[in-house]
Design an enzyme around this catalytic site. Structure first.
Site, short mmCIF file in Angstrom:
data_model
loop_
_atom_site.label_atom_id
_atom_site.label_comp_id
_atom_site.label_asym_id
_atom_site.label_seq_id
_atom_site.Cartn_x
_atom_site.Cartn_y
_atom_site.Cartn_z
N GLU A 9 -5.04 -13.97 8.58
CA GLU A 9 -4.17 -13.48 7.51
C GLU A 9 -2.70 -13.69 7.89
O GLU A 9 -1.87 -14.09 7.08
CB GLU A 9 -4.47 -12.01 7.24
CG GLU A 9 -3.69 -11.41 6.10
CD GLU A 9 -4.00 -9.93 5.89
OE1 GLU A 9 -3.27 -9.31 5.10
OE2 GLU A 9 -4.93 -9.39 6.52
N ASP B 26 4.79 -4.72 6.32
CA ASP B 26 3.55 -4.96 7.07
C ASP B 26 3.45 -6.46 7.36
O ASP B 26 3.52 -7.27 6.45
CB ASP B 26 2.36 -4.48 6.23
CG ASP B 26 1.04 -4.68 6.94
OD1 ASP B 26 0.66 -5.85 7.13
OD2 ASP B 26 0.38 -3.70 7.27
N ARG C 162 0.85 -1.19 0.00
CA ARG C 162 0.00 0.00 0.00
C ARG C 162 0.89 1.25 0.00
O ARG C 162 1.95 1.24 0.63
CB ARG C 162 -0.87 -0.05 1.26
CG ARG C 162 -1.89 1.02 1.40
CD ARG C 162 -2.81 0.74 2.61
NE ARG C 162 -3.65 -0.41 2.33
CZ ARG C 162 -3.94 -1.37 3.21
NH1 ARG C 162 -3.44 -1.34 4.42
NH2 ARG C 162 -4.72 -2.38 2.87
N ASP D 100 -2.86 -6.54 13.33
CA ASP D 100 -3.21 -5.15 13.63
C ASP D 100 -3.94 -5.11 14.95
O ASP D 100 -4.60 -6.08 15.34
CB ASP D 100 -4.13 -4.58 12.54
CG ASP D 100 -3.53 -4.67 11.15
OD1 ASP D 100 -2.48 -4.06 10.93
OD2 ASP D 100 -4.13 -5.36 10.30
N ASP E 205 -6.85 -9.70 12.23
CA ASP E 205 -6.16 -10.34 11.10
C ASP E 205 -5.23 -11.48 11.48
O ASP E 205 -4.23 -11.74 10.80
CB ASP E 205 -5.40 -9.29 10.27
CG ASP E 205 -6.32 -8.21 9.73
OD1 ASP E 205 -7.49 -8.52 9.45
OD2 ASP E 205 -5.88 -7.06 9.60
N ASN F 237 -0.38 -1.12 13.15
CA ASN F 237 0.14 -2.17 12.26
C ASN F 237 1.35 -2.82 12.91
O ASN F 237 2.31 -2.13 13.27
CB ASN F 237 0.62 -1.56 10.93
CG ASN F 237 -0.47 -0.91 10.15
OD1 ASN F 237 -1.41 -1.58 9.72
ND2 ASN F 237 -0.37 0.39 9.96
N ASP G 77 0.78 -8.05 8.80
CA ASP G 77 -0.59 -8.53 8.85
C ASP G 77 -1.34 -8.23 10.16
O ASP G 77 -2.47 -7.76 10.10
CB ASP G 77 -0.70 -10.04 8.57
CG ASP G 77 0.16 -10.49 7.41
OD1 ASP G 77 0.05 -9.88 6.34
OD2 ASP G 77 0.95 -11.42 7.58
#
Length: 180
Positions: free
Chosen positions: A126, A106, A26, A110, A123, A90, A108
């Site tokens: 994830e 990152d 991102r 959070d 998450d 994060n 994953d």
């Protein structure tokens, strides 16, 4: 090797988030630097363009502060909404700034903190999936789980960006910089 530098107060920089495999995750187009030292960066943005890894674009809805610490495996976004300040944290590698952008990986996981003080770890599925697919090492896994505990301590003890006056002082500074 990345040559690190320190952004200047008032400078506008990008933020680039990557995944462990090196792929871009991102990008936030513009963040105004409010303070930068060897160990922290505090920035602010409002209605900034965000580009996802699939090239989908969207614009943030509210003013936000970002907090990066050189020793922490997390970064914090404080979002100013009508009903209070929300925090999105994060779990991520410590940042680097190379003159082009603030960059981090990152990982994953959070934590979302609500104005009433409640927070939730997000998450986890994830994280488990990416840990397997991208082969996070045991060291990375251990660091991240330790940092989840550290982040929760910071939240509960109102340390760093969670301190009572932190967001108000830095949001005021952001508004002042954007008026000039």
């Amino acid at each position: 090797m990345i040559k690190e530098t320190i952004p200047k107060t008032g400078e506008t920089v990008r933020i680039q988030s990557y995944k462990h495999d090196g792929n871009i995750h991102r990008v936030w187009k513009e963040t105004t630097i409010l303070k930068a030292t060897d160990s922290i960066i505090i920035g602010g943005n409002n209605h900034t363009l965000v580009t996802e890894s699939d090239n989908r674009k969207w614009v943030t809805r509210e003013p936000a502060l970002v907090y990066f610490h050189k020793e922490a495996w997390f970064n914090v976004i404080a979002m100013f909404r009508e009903d209070g300040v929300y925090y999105y944290c994060n779990l991520a590698s410590p940042y680097v700034y190379d003159g082009e952008a603030i960059k981090y990986i990152d990982y994953d996981l959070d934590i979302k903190l609500f104005p009433d003080g409640k927070y939730f770890l997000l998450d986890e599925d994830e994280y488990i999936q990416h840990k397997k697919e991208m082969r996070y090492s045991k060291d990375i896994d251990d660091i991240l789980h330790y940092q989840v505990d550290t982040l929760q301590e910071w939240i509960e003890e109102k340390r760093g960006p969670f301190a009572e006056d932190f967001v108000h002082i830095w949001y005021k500074r952001y508004q002042e910089l954007n008026q000039s």
